[in-house]
Design an enzyme around this catalytic site. Structure first.
Site, short mmCIF file in Angstrom:
data_model
loop_
_atom_site.label_atom_id
_atom_site.label_comp_id
_atom_site.label_asym_id
_atom_site.label_seq_id
_atom_site.Cartn_x
_atom_site.Cartn_y
_atom_site.Cartn_z
N CYS A 191 8.44 10.79 -1.98
CA CYS A 191 8.40 10.72 -0.67
C CYS A 191 7.44 9.26 -0.47
O CYS A 191 7.66 8.56 0.74
CB CYS A 191 7.43 11.69 0.11
SG CYS A 191 6.13 12.27 -0.98
N GLU A 213 3.79 18.45 4.13
CA GLU A 213 3.93 17.02 3.90
C GLU A 213 5.29 16.79 3.80
O GLU A 213 6.15 17.34 3.19
CB GLU A 213 3.29 16.51 2.25
CG GLU A 213 1.86 16.51 2.44
CD GLU A 213 1.28 15.40 3.18
OE1 GLU A 213 2.03 14.48 3.31
OE2 GLU A 213 0.13 15.47 3.86
#
Lengths: 1007, 1007
Positions: free
Chosen positions: A790, A756
């Protein structure tokens, strides 16, 4: 009088009341009218009702014919292309066959809805309001007036609200001369003592920064603006009642009431009231507590007792946050609580006047009879009803009790729609007394039944929840921190003190079941005060990595062979331990990485969720799946672990992401080398301790923090590492993927990378967005944890039609936020995680300054009582407008509190711009257009898309998290496909036929 | 006589028969005996029965006490550590409390089972057999003797079988002098005309290469060895009956019978019989056809009519291959068919003598009464029973009918166990007449009921299959080619002629919906005759790839937005079209890549399976999955396509693998560039046509064959390619993965690689393996399609204890296989796919020669009628022993017909060796040890493990296929996780609460 005698009287009174109302119906149910027809239809068709209410809510935002036309089509004609007949009722038109030709029908509908809204509002301006109030008083009704308004998202707005109230009071002061006192001898008061001017206020309107976490700050914020209003009330001899809103604000509101009521300046003046809600399960405590306080302080006041208007909200909030539902879920329980607490107030009528606010005839009859029974003087209680509703009730009340006050909202239609929706809901809810009385023709007897009795019967009739049986209970998310609870609010400072006492220790590695001390150590400091060392952590080099890999390989066969149920138990045990230390674990993050209380708590809760969810997922996936059903052959589809996993974790969710990746690897049977970020490795060590305590065997889990430059490539490139689970930056992620694609000498497997990486997430504000919500959600998405997620929003793409309404509110709200250390619960934004991040974001802000126009640039407030920003890693909260997709700050990840505002010419362009980066992680759309929401769901290319809410805070299982494009490989942590990546499927096929004979399995399909 | 009169007589006769047997029970059911007790227990406990029969089957292979001990423990004491009491029955031992201490109990059990086996066998050698036969004849029973034997897997074994039969006949010729004729006047014959010596033979024993695909070759192979036996029979004045085995052999066996019976040399001699089975649904045709043939030829013979002994086998085979079940599934239907066909034979008694072989009293009574009704002379029918079974029946028969022949197996116990298991099954089956008569005490009336009546009732009582409802039917595999059907056998040569006529065309690319011709073309030739050009195929270069990518990108938005149901329909349509042309598609592979008929057909069937399965999978995955159930929030978990997919396919499954990868990419919404192998690109072009015909829109599917050296990297490295689906060599696969991990300038996503690569698969032969099966399956795994499968077996790891029994049989069998062009259905092995493969495998064989000892090295047989090997790409079928894991040929993929034989000291070592390569694709274990099978399932690390069957031929859905380690990334084609790789999950979260009001969804969890 005994109970049954009272009960008989109540029913008698109720019957009389009903007879008095006979034949009359509230205007809203009058089917001769458009409103009545639409209400009727709504009550019969839940789907239509939802659409109607949503459309009503959106209506004020639809400022052009095109927009109005489009929304009506989307809401009501999407399926058939035709409007439902009920909407066309009253619009004279055999000619208009329901097709949306021209604007005739559209305008008719919008006019009708406006008229409906107006029914509940005494006026849009002061002049109109005064006129209505005058008419009402002429009819014998007193009033309390309430200003409708948008949510107060910033302090400029709070100031404006204050001014609105003062302006209204000025107008009322003038108007009062025209108001004749009601039913009393005294020329100044109604009914022998009640001020003619009565104002209802909502505490939340007066402070934009009120939230339960910061109790004291919230109370002060509200008090400071409410005091001037109350001062004016006293000056003009009026009364003020503080309304009760959602549970979030209850304790704060009660505290504000107490401080106002008991302040030296005000304690002489008795005309301050407060509202309590009987649908709350702890309403008895609320009422008893307040009555006791009033008595002990000797301060007479009024309590308006209501049923409560936020039932859906309270249930939804509780269910979404995993908290106990705070309201009664059987309507009659609320009614019973009402009678119980009305009695309590009536019993204390000398100190506490009762305002009985209910349209329920049973409730009213009960209050009347209890008051009579208790001998309460008439001036010590009154009745209230909502303006525009339940007209027969209010008329009946007037004739019987004489003392009726109408609750009269006043203000513009735009914020009024929220109020309208709530009123429509009340009218059309299945359990609404009004609906039952006037629309449904329920038997009088049933309407007058003692609610205790009704509740008993309804509780008994509820279906019993199926027992989930033995074994593991279904997954539920760990509850959020409930800051409405004082115990939770107090737990944090205590834990902060406790954790701080443990600062400064040196933490060893953990390899093969043993602590390993190295010469190289790294300090982890408090980002709000870089001189404060949280702890020092030993650093692994290649030799330690080799040792840990050897330990993992040695432990692998036994761990792989350990039954799934046992591996799973370790996770459940880790969850249990983490839950028992949730405040300590949260506070360590507050101090080590500068995370706000709520978010630090949420991070630990997410870690617990991962343990609980992946455990259950593994139980699901660990069971053999039989493929095919033919006889003579058994195919078992199974999964095996990949082997040795390297988990490389970030600092921004220091426990949750680490716990998620590690527990996924562990429960699937892999052995783990865990490398936390250097910035959060004290938290990392705590995770290691958690696993050890939970029973993960030696060698299976190894804690190997280290410097990436020293051991990163060695770990990733090691021929014995089968799997790399990584969350972090795009640059590092791509490097890992490229390394992992190389096959080292001696390597006997392909490496799997679970990655990720970054995001450059956008929130889109459509031209019909609900701005109260949009502003708050965008702020939280962009500046929560300083934008160091994020998933954070770093672009807000605003439809040009709404730009000038949205952006100023956004900036006002951002300007109002408190910035400072995360350990201070008042602060919603803090320092960045370290000096390096600070430097890099400052450079990014320079780019932003160069590329756009800065709308806001805020550092923590300094000065006395303020923050010394130089101690911590602060950067200014920055909002920049004039950004288009070509700009760097529209393309590069900020990882800091920098928000680019982009003005799009239409929704299509907004979507196109949102998709214009190489990332595809999260996004949000604020829109009330069903078509646009569907378009976004289809075309807004991100891993997690949020409609009408913030784009951060994905919950395990409910919002499996992860992106694609350059944001990652779509692995979706916390989702049903996640564990598959940590395993390899294999199939064992057995030919079960021997000598022409095959055993008959119950799931074989023989013939 | 009318029907009911006959029926009355039958029942009357049956009652008399039962009375005559009164009180007697077959010895096998005698509960005083160990056997009776065990039978009784088996009938009550299905699980025990399965274990017992499996143990019985394995018993002869357990040659050491250790092995015997271990198996008894594994089979019977695995759960509790205790033997079930029934097994200890008769073993005098209060002292032996069931624990397996010492060998006392173990030996007792094994002795008991041996005794049980012996009960059904007239002797282990000729002397013993003759003695038993003599005793039986003394008791009045005639016999037919049958030699028990292992399956005939090689021609050496077939020769030995022939010799065994001749030896037996010699012994019987000698013994005949001692045999007194039965019930007749004639000294040479029994019963006035039947030879005393009667031999039953199994056609399959005489030819190792008999299979339905090669009908003529099979008939000739059997005939050639059966003729000498029959010649001897005639010489000694005996009779011979050809037994019927499974349906596979039926047509072949009938043809062999006809040729023998009608051959000029033999047509004078009437004592040849054949067996027909009434459980076959087309038994009426079999009987009518044969009777008509006998009459038209004027050749009197005997038909032994049986019920049939391969019911499980036939059902399992049909269900596993997707064929119609060829046997009656209601037992009474078989009984009714028996009576119907017995009548037909009796009606033709002049030309066709009936041997009524049944233990069913109703059947016997019916035959007797029908014969009486039809006035059939006694010498034109007889009764038969199995030796060792149904003793009361045979006694009753003897007293009533006089003419009873016992079927007498003779031979060693090892092959005898198979026979024993079949007999035990017959005795213990729920529907067994014997069980019902003697063990269950079913009412006589019910046993004697007309089977037509019983069948009617039982059919009516069967549960109706739940209708799968509207929508798509559940997935089933496409049926295998059923070469027992003449139509299927004939379809191939016709298709070969048809396809050959189309040879030589030039095939263009297909890009953006248009055919594209290039200057560069590549010829595809027939590997069996390299001078024959199948077709020429245009080759794409970088320019064509760019054009195809542009077309795919343009088509993507519309295709991605196409509803799943429509995309799915294209796949179902492709399946329909492929099914309609299955023979043409198969034959193209026979000629383009040298695949045998059955395997080429299976490849097309697999392609169809992929279409049907992935279509259904996408319907499953295409539905939104709601995550969480809290109110006010709807989370939809969905998948989106990755974008542009490059599908790079191999030649060895030229349609199936291409169709699988392409259809997975397409149905998930990706656009495809399909690059087939240059060696199979004519088949590739046919796939393109199939997709176009099925309605895949222009640009969505592009056919771009090309030279890897010219366009491979350009395609894989292209920044617009999102996904690469590859099946092929390890070398190319790793290169692709490394390229895909690089991010090209302008690339906005991470590339996903779905890769299946090499294998170095092993079959393990445990010391207790069933060798008949093991030899055949290993041969098929190793040499099917010349070993050119990634799943092929290239190592056989043999337990040293069984090495000397297994390896010679394996070599004999391999030596017996026919090698030659795939278009000749007799050939089971053909040429490699091209000259390059030929050269590389020849080099590999040189390594094999250097590293081990060659056991076999066989090229096609040349000479007259043989094959000119130089025309094709042949390499010798090679078996090498003396190989250990260190050798190159134990580590490197052969992709040709090269089998390494490795001798392991025990099962643990076998598993260790099997795991010693860097590949992990398929594997097989032949063992009858439950513990070893479980150990393998746990520790034999391959993607597809097969227990007791070949390691190739995975079927879609039933055996999801794919490996891990260096064999691939575990993607499991044809499995439930496969399509996930072609998509990216995303979640759309909608906050459905507006103004505190949330619609109530039926799946919300409110309170």
């Amino acid at each position: 009088m005994n109970t049954s005698e009272l009960e008989t009287r109540i029913i008698e009174r109720g019957r009389t009341f009903f007879e008095a109302m006979n034949g009359e119906a509230p205007s809203v149910f009058d089917k001769g009218w458009w409103t009545g027809k639409v209400m009727d239809w709504s009550m019969r068709d839940e789907d239509f009702k939802v659409k109607l209410f949503r459309f009503v809510d959106a209506l004020p935002a639809l400022t052009t014919n095109e927009s109005l036309n489009r929304h009506i089509r989307e809401y009501f004609a999407a399926d058939s292309g035709e409007l439902p007949p009920v909407l066309r009722a009253g619009l004279k038109s055999a000619s208009v066959v329901g097709r949306l030709r021209g604007n005739f029908v559209v305008k008719g509908i919008s006019k009708n809805i406006e008229r409906l809204a107006r029914q509940f509002i005494v006026g849009e301006d002061a002049k109109e309001a005064v006129k209505t109030l005058q008419r009402l008083r002429k009819d014998g009704f007193a009033f309390t007036i309430d200003i409708l308004g948008e949510a107060t998202v910033g302090e400029t707005e709070a100031e404006a609200r204050l001014q609105e109230h003062l302006d209204l009071l000025a107008a009322l002061e003038v108007a009062r001369r025209k108001f004749k006192p009601l039913g009393g001898s005294n020329g100044e008061f109604d009914w022998g003592g009640e001020p003619i001017i009565n104002l209802s206020v909502k505490a939340s309107a007066f402070c934009s920064q009120s939230f339960p976490r910061d109790f004291e700050g919230s109370v002060r914020g509200i008090y400071n603006r409410l005091a001037p209003v109350y001062r004016r009330i006293i000056e003009i001899g009026g009364a003020m009642c503080i309304d009760m809103e959602s549970l979030d604000q209850r304790d704060i509101t009660i505290e504000v009431f107490k401080r106002l009521r008991s302040h030296d300046e005000f304690r002489h003046y008795p005309h301050l009231g407060i509202v309590l809600q009987s649908y709350l399960r702890d309403v008895d405590d609320d009422v008893a507590g307040l009555v006791d306080w009033l008595r002990s302080e000797g301060l007479p006041s009024t309590i308006r007792l209501v049923k409560g208007a936020y039932w859906d909200h309270e249930v939804v909030r509780a269910r979404q946050q995993g908290l106990a539902v705070p309201v009664y879920t059987v309507k009659a329980e609320t009614d019973a609580a009402y009678e119980r607490n009305a009695r309590r107030i009536l019993e204390n009528a000398d100190i506490c006047r009762l305002a009985c606010a209910s349209h329920n005839v049973r409730t009213i009859a009960a209050v009347m009879e209890m008051a009579r029974e208790l001998g309460v003087p008439e001036e010590r209680y009154e009745f209230q009803a909502l303006y525009g509703m339940a007209e027969p009730v209010r008329k009946g009340l007037l004739s019987v009790a004489g003392r009726v006050r109408l609750y009269c909202p006043y203000g513009e239609l735009v914020p009024g729609m929220a109020y309208l929706v709530r009123r429509l809901l009340e009218n059309t809810s299945n359990e609404s007394f009004l609906r039952r009385s006037f629309a449904d023709e329920t038997e009088t007897d049933s309407l007058l039944e003692n609610p205790e009795e009704t509740a008993r019967r309804e509780r008994a009739a509820r279906p019993v929840r199926p027992d989930s049986g033995p074994g593991v209970a279904p997954f539920v998310n760990e509850p959020a921190a409930d800051f409405t609870q004082a115990a939770v609010r107090h737990a944090f400072p205590k834990a902060i003190a406790r954790i701080r006492r443990e600062f400064g220790a040196t933490h060893p590695l953990f390899i093969g079941g043993e602590n390993v001390v190295t010469g190289d150590v790294l300090d982890s400091y408090n980002p709000a005060d870089v001189s404060e060392i949280v702890g020092s952590v030993c650093q692994a080099g290649p030799a330690e990595i080799d040792a840990a890999i050897a330990a993992a390989e040695e432990a692998l066969p036994a761990w792989r062979a350990t039954p799934v149920a046992e591996r799973t138990k370790c996770l459940f045990e880790a969850a249990r331990i983490a839950r028992s230390r949730i405040f300590d674990l949260a506070v360590l993050q507050v101090l080590e990485v500068g995370k706000q209380w709520d978010q630090a708590h949420a991070d630990v809760a997410e870690a617990i969720d991962f343990f609980e969810y992946y455990g259950r997922e593994m139980l699901r996936l660990g069971a053999d799946r039989r493929m095919g059903r033919v006889p003579g052959e058994v195919n078992r589809y199974r999964y095996r672990p990949r082997g040795v996993a390297a988990v490389i974790a970030p600092w921004n969710f220091p426990l949750a992401i680490s716990a998620g990746m590690c527990s996924a690897a562990l429960v699937t049977g892999n052995c783990v080398l865990y490398k936390p970020s250097g910035l959060s490795s004290v938290t990392g060590r705590v995770l290691a301790d958690l696993f050890v305590e939970a029973g993960i065997p030696a060698g299976v889990f190894n804690f190997v923090p280290g410097r990436s430059s020293v051991m990163g490539d060695h770990l990733v490139g090691h021929p014995s590492v089968n799997l790399i689970a990584f969350t972090g930056s795009e640059r590092v992620g791509l490097h890992i993927m490229q390394m992992a694609a190389q096959v080292a000498p001696g390597q006997r497997h392909l490496k799997r990378v679970v990655a990720e990486m970054g995001g450059k997430n956008a929130c889109i504000i459509d031209d019909d967005a609900e701005l109260d919500e949009a502003v708050r959600h965008v702020l939280y998405s962009a500046f929560g944890y300083q934008g160091q997620k994020c998933s954070a929003c770093s672009r807000v793409i605003v439809h040009e039609a709404i730009y000038d309404r949205f952006v100023p509110r956004l900036v006002d709200a951002a300007r109002s936020m408190r910035i400072g250390p995360a350990e201070d619960p008042a602060c919603v934004m803090g320092p960045l995680v370290d000096r390096v991040a600070q430097q890099s974001v400052l450079e990014f802000i320079d780019v932003a300054r160069a590329e756009g126009s800065v709308l806001l640039s805020r550092m923590p407030d300094g000065g006395p009582g303020g923050v010394d920003a130089s101690q911590g890693c602060y950067v200014p909260l920055t909002i920049v407008e004039g950004i288009t997709p070509e700009h760097r700050i529209a393309q590069e990840e900020a990882f800091g509190p920098v928000l680019a505002v982009m003005k799009a010419k239409d929704f299509d362009q907004a979507i196109e711009w949102a998709n214009s980066t190489r990332f595809a992680l999260t996004g949000a759309v604020f829109s009330r257009s069903p078509a646009h929401l569907e378009q976004a769901a289809r075309d807004f290319a991100v891993g997690n898309l949020y409609l009408n809410r913030n784009c951060t805070g994905a919950l395990v299982e409910r919002q499996p998290f992860g992106g694609f494009a350059m944001s990652g490989i779509g692995s979706k942590a916390g989702g049903p496909d996640y564990l598959l990546q940590f395993m390899e499927p294999y199939v064992v096929t057995e030919n079960t036929m021997r000598r022409g004979f095959a055993p008959i399995g119950s799931d074989d399909d023989w013939v």
